[in-house]
Each structure stands twice: as structure tokens, then as C-alpha cells.
Motif scaffolding. Structure first.
Motif, PDB file in Angstrom:
ATOM      1  N   ILE A 195       0.857  -1.174   0.000  1.00  0.00           N
ATOM      2  CA  ILE A 195       0.000   0.000   0.000  1.00  0.00           C
ATOM      3  C   ILE A 195       0.900   1.233   0.000  1.00  0.00           C
ATOM      4  CG2 ILE A 195      -0.220   0.106   2.513  1.00  0.00           C
ATOM      5  CD1 ILE A 195      -3.122   0.630   0.065  1.00  0.00           C
ATOM      6  N   GLU A 196       0.592   2.212  -0.851  1.00  0.00           N
ATOM      7  CA  GLU A 196       1.526   3.316  -1.076  1.00  0.00           C
ATOM      8  C   GLU A 196       0.788   4.649  -1.236  1.00  0.00           C
ATOM      9  OE1 GLU A 196       5.199   4.471  -4.146  1.00  0.00           O
ATOM     10  OE2 GLU A 196       3.957   2.692  -4.504  1.00  0.00           O
ATOM     11  N   PRO A 197       0.597   5.403  -0.156  1.00  0.00           N
ATOM     12  CA  PRO A 197       0.119   6.782  -0.305  1.00  0.00           C
ATOM     13  C   PRO A 197       1.229   7.646  -0.906  1.00  0.00           C
ATOM     14  CG  PRO A 197       0.605   6.311   2.000  1.00  0.00           C
ATOM     15  CD  PRO A 197       0.789   5.022   1.246  1.00  0.00           C
ATOM     16  N   TYR A 198       0.852   8.631  -1.712  1.00  0.00           N
ATOM     17  CA  TYR A 198       1.869   9.459  -2.347  1.00  0.00           C
ATOM     18  C   TYR A 198       1.378  10.885  -2.549  1.00  0.00           C
ATOM     19  CZ  TYR A 198      -0.662   8.682  -6.794  1.00  0.00           C
ATOM     20  OH  TYR A 198      -1.612   8.629  -7.776  1.00  0.00           O
ATOM     21  N   LEU A 224      -3.390   7.448  -3.843  1.00  0.00           N
ATOM     22  CA  LEU A 224      -3.057   6.156  -3.241  1.00  0.00           C
ATOM     23  C   LEU A 224      -2.908   5.113  -4.340  1.00  0.00           C
ATOM     24  CD1 LEU A 224      -2.849   4.541  -0.490  1.00  0.00           C
ATOM     25  CD2 LEU A 224      -5.249   3.957  -0.865  1.00  0.00           C
ATOM     26  N   ARG A 225      -1.884   4.274  -4.216  1.00  0.00           N
ATOM     27  CA  ARG A 225      -1.756   3.133  -5.108  1.00  0.00           C
ATOM     28  C   ARG A 225      -1.471   1.894  -4.280  1.00  0.00           C
ATOM     29  NH1 ARG A 225       2.898   0.917  -6.625  1.00  0.00           N
ATOM     30  NH2 ARG A 225       1.949   0.306  -8.605  1.00  0.00           N
ATOM     31  N   ASP A 235      -4.367   2.448  -8.841  1.00  0.00           N
ATOM     32  CA  ASP A 235      -3.831   3.787  -8.588  1.00  0.00           C
ATOM     33  C   ASP A 235      -5.007   4.746  -8.667  1.00  0.00           C
ATOM     34  OD1 ASP A 235      -2.597   6.318  -8.667  1.00  0.00           O
ATOM     35  OD2 ASP A 235      -0.813   5.502  -9.597  1.00  0.00           O
ATOM     36  N   SER A 275       6.734   9.308  -2.203  1.00  0.00           N
ATOM     37  CA  SER A 275       5.819   8.309  -1.640  1.00  0.00           C
ATOM     38  C   SER A 275       6.514   7.482  -0.577  1.00  0.00           C
ATOM     39  CB  SER A 275       5.288   7.375  -2.745  1.00  0.00           C
ATOM     40  OG  SER A 275       6.328   6.554  -3.248  1.00  0.00           O
ATOM     41  N   SER A 299       5.832   3.450   1.115  1.00  0.00           N
ATOM     42  CA  SER A 299       5.012   2.253   0.967  1.00  0.00           C
ATOM     43  C   SER A 299       5.271   1.276   2.096  1.00  0.00           C
ATOM     44  CB  SER A 299       5.260   1.583  -0.389  1.00  0.00           C
ATOM     45  OG  SER A 299       6.561   1.043  -0.445  1.00  0.00           O
TER      46      SER A 299
END
Length: 251
Positions: free
Chosen positions: A29-32, A68-69, A83, A246, A248
Motif C-alpha cells: 500500500i503506497e500513499p503518495y 493512493l496506489r 492507482d 511516496s 510504501s
């Protein structure tokens, strides 16, 4: 083409259900944050407006935003990726001779893909994917004259879905450092005439669970609908681009 998104989501649900009994999933999970700029042209009806929107303009008029991706890969090497980026902008312009012009622009871009992961000593980790990119644009311009009732100048919602084919590569550079790149091409005239994206950057791995990335991404789209020189016409031909930072978490 708008019916394709529910179909793909149903297929994805069946795909996940078929492996639900297994715990052999790698999840990420990767907020950016993307320092977004938009360059190009947009036409609504017979009004052609050049777009040159920099990050400062977006930040100063931002009401809300979300980026978010994520990825989920099974031990079979099949997986899912998504994404989702959204922003809601508004601004009021006051002129004594005319009144108050209220402007609001919303844009959301959602990508959902089915992917297959491979690896090799020379290329590193390689992912091929096929998916959909959904654009959701909304424009509202309302004039409140000094002595007359308010008037809606523009109230337009435009959304469409594009088929995309893409790749993602992560290549080891040094201890804990990765070169990462991804790109796709799509549209094929099914909705947009053409859409494409490219992302390049580096990642640093702090542990088995955490890493941070610095990248640059550009997304191009050329879409139009309706009859030219008519109020039904809409064209959106832009490049959305900017640096990304980002963090993750993988588990």
C-alpha cells in the motif's frame, strides 16, 4: 465502453475469490504526493481554453485531494494493481462591474489492472499488466451578478474509460536502492484517441516492510466527444505531470 469498468471489477472479484483460501499474498500500500501540473487544451462547447495549471495554483485552490496506489500479488505471480488520484479545486472571482464568478473543477483518475510478475538477473523484477483507466472530470462556473439572479455558465460532467497495456520494472542499483520505471499506452480510439503514461525514479528500502520513493510521472490523454462547433462538444488534450514522493508498506 462505460460498461467495461463494472465487468472488469466483477472479473477481479472472481479472481480474488478463487485464491481467497490462500495466505500466500504479497501486499503493498503506497500513499503518495504528486506536485501536479497540467498543460494542454480543453474545449467545452465552442469555448477553447488553454490549460497551464501549475502546482502552486492547484495547492492554493485545493479543497480536497487523495492519492493512493497498491498491489496484491499471489504466489502464482498473478496479481492486481490500482492507482487512484483525486482533486477538488474551487475559486471565486469578484468584479464590481459584473458580480462574483464561482469556479469549481474536479478531476479523478482511477487505474485498475490485472498483472503478472516475473524476474530475471538482467532485468530485475518485471510486471506486465492490462487494465482500465477511468477519467472523471467535472466543471462548474456560476455567475452571481450584482442585481440579477445567479446564472450557470457551465455545468459539465465528463467521464470515460480507457483500456491500457503496461509494464513496471524494478532493477537493483546498490544495497537497498532500486531503479523503478513503469509505463503504459492505451485508448486505441475506444474512448480516448490516445492515452499514455511514463514514470521513472528511485526507491530506497529501509526494511523488509518499508521503502520511500522519488519519481517523476507524466500522463497524456487525447479525448473528445460530441460534434465540433456545437455545445455538445468536449475535448481534453493534456499532459498531467510532476515529481512524486511516496512511502510504501509491504506485508
Amino acid at each position: 465502453m462505460n460498461k467495461t469498468l463494472p465487468y472488469l471489477l466483477t472479473t477481479i472479484s472472481c479472481f480474488v475469490s478463487s485464491y481467497a483460501h490462500s495466505e500466500s499474498w504479497d501486499l503493498k500500500i503506497e500513499p503518495y504526493l504528486m506536485f501536479t501540473s497540467i498543460d494542454g487544451d480543453s474545449t467545452i462547447g465552442t469555448v477553447d481554453t488553454p490549460l497551464e495549471v501549475n502546482f502552486d495554483t492547484i495547492l492554493n485552490n485545493l479543497d480536497s485531494g487523495f492519492m493512493l496506489r497498491g498491489e496484491a500479488f499471489h504466489e502464482s505471480h498473478w496479481g492486481l494493481m490500482f492507482d487512484w488520484a483525486f482533486m477538488d479545486l474551487s475559486k471565486s472571482f469578484s468584479q464590481p462591474a459584473l458580480g462574483v464568478l464561482d469556479a469549481r473543477v474536479r478531476q479523478g483518475v482511477l487505474e485498475v489492472s490485472v498483472a503478472y510478475k516475473q524476474s530475471s538477473p538482467s532485468l530485475g523484477e518485471w510486471i506486465n499488466y492490462v487494465g482500465l483507466r477511468r477519467w472523471d472530470n467535472s466543471y462548474e462556473f456560476n455567475l452571481e451578478p450584482n442585481r440579477l439572479p445567479s446564472t450557470s455558465l457551465v455545468d459539465r460532467d465528463e467521464d470515460w474509460v480507457d483500456l491500457i497495456l503496461g509494464f513496471k520494472v524494478d532493477k537493483q542499483l546498490a544495497d537497498n536502492w532500486l531503479f523503478t520505471s513503469s509505463g503504459d499506452i492505451g485508448g486505441f480510439g475506444l474512448s480516448a484517441k490516445l492515452t499514455a503514461s511514463l514514470k521513472l525514479g528511485v526507491s530506497y528500502k529501509f526494511s523488509d516492510h518499508w521503502d520511500v520513493s522519488a519519481l517523476y510521472k507524466g500522463t497524456y490523454v487525447n479525448y473528445h466527444t460530441g460534434d465540433e462547433d456545437d455545445k455538445s462538444y468536449f475535448e481534453y488534450k493534456t499532459i498531467t505531470h510532476g515529481p512524486i514522493i511516496s512511502a510504501s508498506y509491504q506485508f
